[in-house]
Motif scaffolding. Structure first.
Motif, PDB file in Angstrom:
ATOM      1  N   GLY A  69      44.160  68.160  37.960  1.00  0.00           N
ATOM      2  CA  GLY A  69      45.118  67.902  36.897  1.00  0.00           C
ATOM      3  C   GLY A  69      46.042  66.736  37.175  1.00  0.00           C
ATOM      4  O   GLY A  69      46.740  66.262  36.272  1.00  0.00           O
ATOM      5  N   ASP A  70      46.066  66.239  38.422  1.00  0.00           N
ATOM      6  CA  ASP A  70      46.924  65.104  38.751  1.00  0.00           C
ATOM      7  C   ASP A  70      46.286  63.800  38.265  1.00  0.00           C
ATOM      8  O   ASP A  70      45.060  63.638  38.294  1.00  0.00           O
ATOM      9  N   ALA A  71      47.145  62.875  37.852  1.00  0.00           N
ATOM     10  CA  ALA A  71      46.685  61.564  37.396  1.00  0.00           C
ATOM     11  C   ALA A  71      47.590  60.483  37.964  1.00  0.00           C
ATOM     12  O   ALA A  71      48.809  60.641  37.984  1.00  0.00           O
ATOM     13  N   PHE A  72      46.984  59.401  38.449  1.00  0.00           N
ATOM     14  CA  PHE A  72      47.713  58.269  39.009  1.00  0.00           C
ATOM     15  C   PHE A  72      47.232  56.992  38.345  1.00  0.00           C
ATOM     16  O   PHE A  72      46.065  56.885  37.961  1.00  0.00           O
ATOM     17  N   VAL A  73      48.112  56.014  38.270  1.00  0.00           N
ATOM     18  CA  VAL A  73      47.722  54.660  37.915  1.00  0.00           C
ATOM     19  C   VAL A  73      48.003  53.783  39.128  1.00  0.00           C
ATOM     20  O   VAL A  73      49.095  53.812  39.692  1.00  0.00           O
ATOM     21  N   LEU A  74      46.999  53.038  39.557  1.00  0.00           N
ATOM     22  CA  LEU A  74      47.121  52.173  40.734  1.00  0.00           C
ATOM     23  C   LEU A  74      46.911  50.729  40.323  1.00  0.00           C
ATOM     24  O   LEU A  74      45.902  50.395  39.699  1.00  0.00           O
ATOM     25  N   GLN A  75      47.879  49.893  40.658  1.00  0.00           N
ATOM     26  CA  GLN A  75      47.771  48.476  40.361  1.00  0.00           C
ATOM     27  C   GLN A  75      47.216  47.727  41.567  1.00  0.00           C
ATOM     28  O   GLN A  75      47.167  48.254  42.674  1.00  0.00           O
ATOM     29  N   GLY A  76      46.829  46.474  41.347  1.00  0.00           N
ATOM     30  CA  GLY A  76      46.039  45.723  42.310  1.00  0.00           C
ATOM     31  C   GLY A  76      46.476  45.719  43.751  1.00  0.00           C
ATOM     32  O   GLY A  76      45.674  45.979  44.636  1.00  0.00           O
TER      33      GLY A  76
END
Length: 295
Positions: A69-76
């Motif tokens: 259920g966890d969500a992450f956004v990872l940038q470059g």
């Protein structure tokens, strides 16, 4: 030494700028460029969804316990890997944000700026351990969207690119909507700052006052300045100048407008001050920039 993952490793021979990968160690599901447990960074944006299991994710040397259920956004430039992915099922949605067209309506969502722009920076700089967690019923809807993308990617039937792009935007909307519902102090503050940033982007050529921005964010001027700098890394006035200079660069490349007219167009009342700010941001005067970038 961290590995740099290149979009070309994932976007295929057609260089289509969206790619979805599934990793499940228990079922031995992986892919050719699987860097799940290898420290790496990349030149694209990545959405990470934890579908099943529990594990430990490391982002810029900070450890985060993650579960279904966890969500992450990872940038470059963020260095990351899973320290323990033994029983995890993970879906990675990778896309080139410079080539994928996200509609302005989506970009104006309160949760979008917070989740996709502010939180990755804030997490790195301030050891922010808050994360987006989605309950099982809502996660099922997100899994349906992701599975549709995977099916289209695998089948490559005519028009599959359109469906994948539409589903990506739908996924971004769903995640942004869930983020806007978080009640933590940090998440709420980031959403208010995100609202201000959207306002600056669409009104950068207007006269803007600090008190106006503080009122918009429902904060005192002093608190607004502190939170803004903590989230963005610069003061509101400097960030506004950066937006204006970014617009100036585009106008210098794409139009024949006089430099004085560009200065007025983007919100500067003094052409000399515009030139000074432009040189500070780019290392070049507007005239030299135009000569180098216009064939």
């Amino acid at each position: 030494m961290p590995t740099k993952a290149l979009g070309s490793d994932y976007f295929g021979i057609n260089n289509y700028p969206i790619h979805i990968c599934k990793v499940e160690r228990m079922q031995n599901i992986t892919h050719v460029a699987d860097l799940t447990e290898i420290e790496h960074y990349h030149d694209f944006t990545e959405i990470v969804l934890i579908i099943r299991g529990q594990g430990m994710q490391v982002i810029d040397n900070n450890e985060y316990m993650v579960s279904a259920g966890d969500a992450f956004v990872l940038q470059g430039n963020q260095h990351h890997y899973f320290k323990d992915a033994g029983n995890l099922e993970i879906v990675n949605i990778m896309y080139d944000s410079h080539r994928v067209n996200i509609s302005q309506n989506v970009k104006q969502m309160e949760g979008y700026k917070a989740l996709f722009f502010l939180e990755p920076q804030y997490r790195t700089q301030h050891h922010f351990k808050n994360r987006l967690h989605i309950e099982r019923a809502d996660m099922a809807k997100i899994e349906y969207v992701v599975n549709t993308m995977i099916l289209e990617q695998n089948s490559k039937h005519e028009g599959y690119e359109i469906i994948i792009a539409n589903r990506l935007e739908e996924l971004i909307v769903l995640l942004s909507r869930h983020y806007s519902q978080l009640e933590t102090t940090e998440a709420q503050a980031l959403m208010r700052i995100g609202k201000v940033i959207s306002y600056l982007e669409y009104n950068h050529n207007s006269k803007i006052y600090l008190e106006q921005l503080a009122e918009m964010s429902n904060m005192s001027v002093r608190n607004f300045q502190r939170i803004f700098k903590k989230a963005v890394g610069s003061s509101p006035s400097i960030y506004l100048i950066q937006i204006r200079i970014q617009t100036a660069r585009r106008l210098l490349r794409e139009t024949n407008m006089a430099i004085a007219d560009i200065a007025t167009e983007i919100g500067f009342t003094d052409t000399n001050y515009f030139i000074k700010c432009f040189k500070k941001e780019t290392g070049s005067t507007p005239l030299k920039f135009r000569m180098r970038n216009v064939s």
